[in-house]
Design an enzyme around this catalytic site. Structure first.
Site, short mmCIF file in Angstrom:
data_model
loop_
_atom_site.label_atom_id
_atom_site.label_comp_id
_atom_site.label_asym_id
_atom_site.label_seq_id
_atom_site.Cartn_x
_atom_site.Cartn_y
_atom_site.Cartn_z
N SER A 190 0.91 -1.13 -0.08
CA SER A 190 -0.05 0.05 -0.03
C SER A 190 0.81 1.42 0.17
O SER A 190 1.95 1.31 0.72
CB SER A 190 -0.99 -0.18 1.20
OG SER A 190 -0.09 -0.23 2.41
N TYR A 246 -7.20 -11.58 5.76
CA TYR A 246 -8.46 -11.07 6.63
C TYR A 246 -9.71 -10.46 5.81
O TYR A 246 -10.55 -10.09 6.32
CB TYR A 246 -7.75 -9.89 7.56
CG TYR A 246 -7.28 -8.77 6.83
CD1 TYR A 246 -7.95 -7.78 6.04
CD2 TYR A 246 -5.92 -8.90 6.65
CE1 TYR A 246 -7.39 -6.71 5.53
CE2 TYR A 246 -5.34 -7.47 6.02
CZ TYR A 246 -6.07 -6.67 5.48
OH TYR A 246 -5.55 -5.48 4.83
N GLU A 247 -9.58 -10.51 4.72
CA GLU A 247 -10.45 -9.98 3.48
C GLU A 247 -11.61 -11.11 3.07
O GLU A 247 -12.59 -10.94 2.69
CB GLU A 247 -10.29 -9.40 2.22
CG GLU A 247 -9.17 -7.97 2.52
CD GLU A 247 -8.63 -7.68 1.15
OE1 GLU A 247 -9.24 -6.65 0.38
OE2 GLU A 247 -7.33 -8.02 1.05
N HIS A 266 -0.01 11.53 14.03
CA HIS A 266 -0.34 11.01 13.07
C HIS A 266 0.37 11.66 11.64
O HIS A 266 0.60 11.13 10.62
CB HIS A 266 -1.64 10.82 12.80
CG HIS A 266 -2.11 9.43 13.70
ND1 HIS A 266 -1.73 8.26 13.41
CD2 HIS A 266 -2.28 9.58 14.82
CE1 HIS A 266 -2.24 7.44 14.43
NE2 HIS A 266 -2.57 8.09 15.36
N HIS A 289 -9.50 0.15 -3.57
CA HIS A 289 -8.40 -0.81 -3.73
C HIS A 289 -8.50 -1.35 -5.14
O HIS A 289 -8.63 -2.50 -5.03
CB HIS A 289 -8.34 -1.83 -2.70
CG HIS A 289 -7.70 -1.59 -1.44
ND1 HIS A 289 -6.91 -2.23 -0.55
CD2 HIS A 289 -7.18 -0.35 -0.91
CE1 HIS A 289 -6.43 -1.89 0.20
NE2 HIS A 289 -6.43 -0.34 0.05
N MET A 344 0.15 -8.19 7.90
CA MET A 344 -0.91 -9.07 7.80
C MET A 344 -0.84 -9.63 6.52
O MET A 344 -1.86 -10.08 5.81
CB MET A 344 -2.26 -8.61 7.93
CG MET A 344 -2.33 -7.89 9.22
SD MET A 344 -3.78 -6.82 9.54
CE MET A 344 -3.48 -6.26 10.98
N SER A 345 0.27 -9.70 5.86
CA SER A 345 0.40 -10.02 4.32
C SER A 345 1.85 -10.87 4.09
O SER A 345 2.76 -11.13 4.98
CB SER A 345 0.00 -9.05 3.61
OG SER A 345 1.00 -8.13 3.69
N HIS A 360 -5.67 -10.00 0.93
CA HIS A 360 -5.16 -10.32 2.33
C HIS A 360 -6.26 -11.80 2.92
O HIS A 360 -7.56 -11.77 2.52
CB HIS A 360 -5.52 -9.55 3.23
CG HIS A 360 -4.64 -8.33 2.82
ND1 HIS A 360 -4.99 -7.13 2.09
CD2 HIS A 360 -3.10 -8.08 3.20
CE1 HIS A 360 -3.81 -6.29 1.86
NE2 HIS A 360 -3.11 -6.71 2.40
N ALA A 415 4.23 -2.74 4.22
CA ALA A 415 4.12 -1.99 5.18
C ALA A 415 4.19 -2.98 6.57
O ALA A 415 3.23 -3.62 6.46
CB ALA A 415 3.02 -1.01 5.33
N ASN A 456 4.43 2.23 11.74
CA ASN A 456 4.13 2.42 13.19
C ASN A 456 4.99 1.69 13.94
O ASN A 456 5.65 0.68 13.52
CB ASN A 456 2.88 2.32 13.19
CG ASN A 456 2.31 0.82 13.00
OD1 ASN A 456 2.45 0.36 11.92
ND2 ASN A 456 1.89 -0.06 14.22
C1 LIG Z 1 0.56 -3.39 6.85
C2 LIG Z 1 0.48 -4.73 6.42
O1 LIG Z 1 1.14 -5.65 7.03
N1 LIG Z 1 -0.02 -5.10 5.25
C3 LIG Z 1 -0.37 -3.88 4.12
C4 LIG Z 1 0.24 -4.48 2.95
O2 LIG Z 1 -0.07 -3.74 1.98
C5 LIG Z 1 -1.62 -3.71 1.54
C6 LIG Z 1 -1.63 -3.02 0.18
O3 LIG Z 1 -1.03 -3.50 -0.85
C7 LIG Z 1 -2.47 -3.08 2.74
O4 LIG Z 1 -3.52 -3.09 2.60
C8 LIG Z 1 -1.91 -3.82 4.08
O5 LIG Z 1 -2.34 -3.07 4.97
#
Ligand SMILES: CC(=O)N[C@H]1CO[C@H](CO)[C@@H](O)[C@@H]1O
Ligand SMILES: *[C@@H]1O[C@H](CO)[C@@H](O)[C@H](O)[C@H]1NC(C)=O
Length: 296
Positions: free
Chosen positions: A38, A93-94, A262, A69, A224-225, A91, A121, A248
């Site tokens: 992201s 979680y989606e 922020h 997205h 988360m990915s 993801h 990230a 963060n």
């Molecule tokens: C922060 C995290 O672990 N995952 C991000 C990885 O990138 C995607 C988008 O490409 C974000 O939606 C996630 O939050």
């Protein structure tokens, strides 16, 4: 039945059809695939001779459900090298199955890609990490995998890889070294680190107790990915390089009232995202396509 579907929802023919369809539509023959995290969509902007496909137009491709997205597959050239970029990924979680999350990786392999670059990230756990640091992923912890949420569960298709793949060298050492050299040349070695990325399923952020547990387990950052894609990439013989932008600091302390600015966090993330993209484009230009560097 539910479990079967989760573990084995795509057949070899599904991957093959998508691969053929894409190869029919483009004259690009990429060797490098990049999964853009992201805010890192600019990676594709640096490419020339671009050709873009929306996920919903590609047969069998998962479609992003999250509003705003939009998912695109972008073919293009960087430093004379043909690449393919995933803008927007999927993801756990989606609600996607791990087979859907990792679907594009096997398609890339079938298209002839030999190197996968993942960017994302994550939250910093290592106390030395600061917001805006760029972490070269040295290794990962597949926490959902420990609980059976693993993309390689189910019957193994030998055409992709072996039943029990080795993961001790998932992140290519040569590419990590090259990235460190590049960061010195770019003058950004002060905020480039190496570390261990731990994947959690999300969608909630960690409790303090969970964050402390992850630290004890050896995690430097948490997200988360990325891990399912890397696991499937390693299984089918791709060379992998990963960067994670620390956006963060994960809270590890009950007594501290973290007052985060922020505005400042967003600003520094944006600035460092540009540096991260520069590191990746330079790496693409410089990396050797010689597969023999992968065979030690
Ligand atoms: C922060 C995290 O672990 N995952 C991000 C990885 O990138 C995607 C988008 O490409 C974000 O939606 C996630 O939050
Ligand atoms: C790709 O093109 C070939 C030749 O035109 C055609 O036979 C085949 O059906 C196409 N495949 C797909 C998946 O579009």
């Amino acid at each position: 039945v539910h479990n079967n579907k989760k573990c084995y929802c795509c057949s070899f023919e599904d991957y093959k059809l998508t691969t053929e369809w894409l190869l029919n539509q483009t004259s690009h023959r990429p060797k490098i695939a990049v999964i853009c995290g992201s805010g890192l969509g600019l990676l594709a902007a640096a490419a020339t001779d671009k050709q873009t496909f929306h996920y919903q137009d590609i047969p069998n491709f998962p479609v992003s459900t999250v509003a705003g997205h939009e998912g695109c597959l972008v073919f293009g050239t960087i430093g004379g090298k043909s690449c393919v970029f995933m803008q927007g990924h999927f993801h756990l979680y989606e609600g996607y199955s791990l087979c859907q999350v990792t679907f594009p990786v096997r398609v890339f392999r079938m298209m002839g890609v030999d190197t996968l670059v993942v960017t994302n990230a994550s939250g910093g756990i290592c106390p030395d990490f600061k917001v805006g640091d760029i972490m070269i992923i040295k290794d990962h912890i597949n926490l959902p995998g420990f609980a059976g949420q693993h993309p390689l569960c189910g019957p193994n298709d030998e055409r992709f890889g072996i039943r029990f793949p080795c993961m001790s060298d998932a992140y290519c050492k040569e590419l990590r070294r090259l990235a460190l050299d590049i960061s010195v040349e770019l003058g950004c070695e002060g905020f480039v680190r190496e570390g261990v990325y731990c994947m959690v399923s999300g969608p909630n952020f960690e409790t303090i107790a969970e964050a402390r547990m992850l630290m004890v387990l050896g995690s430097d950052s948490v997200g988360m990915s990325t891990v399912p894609e890397v696991t499937v990439a390693k299984h089918c013989g791709l060379r992998v390089f990963g960067l994670s932008l620390i956006t963060n600091k994960v809270s590890l302390d009950y007594s501290r009232e973290e007052k985060v600015n922020h505005e400042e966090v967003l600003q520094i993330s944006k600035m460092r995202a540009e540096v991260l993209q520069k590191v990746v484009t330079t790496l693409i230009c410089r990396c050797s396509q010689d597969q023999s560097i992968n065979t030690h």
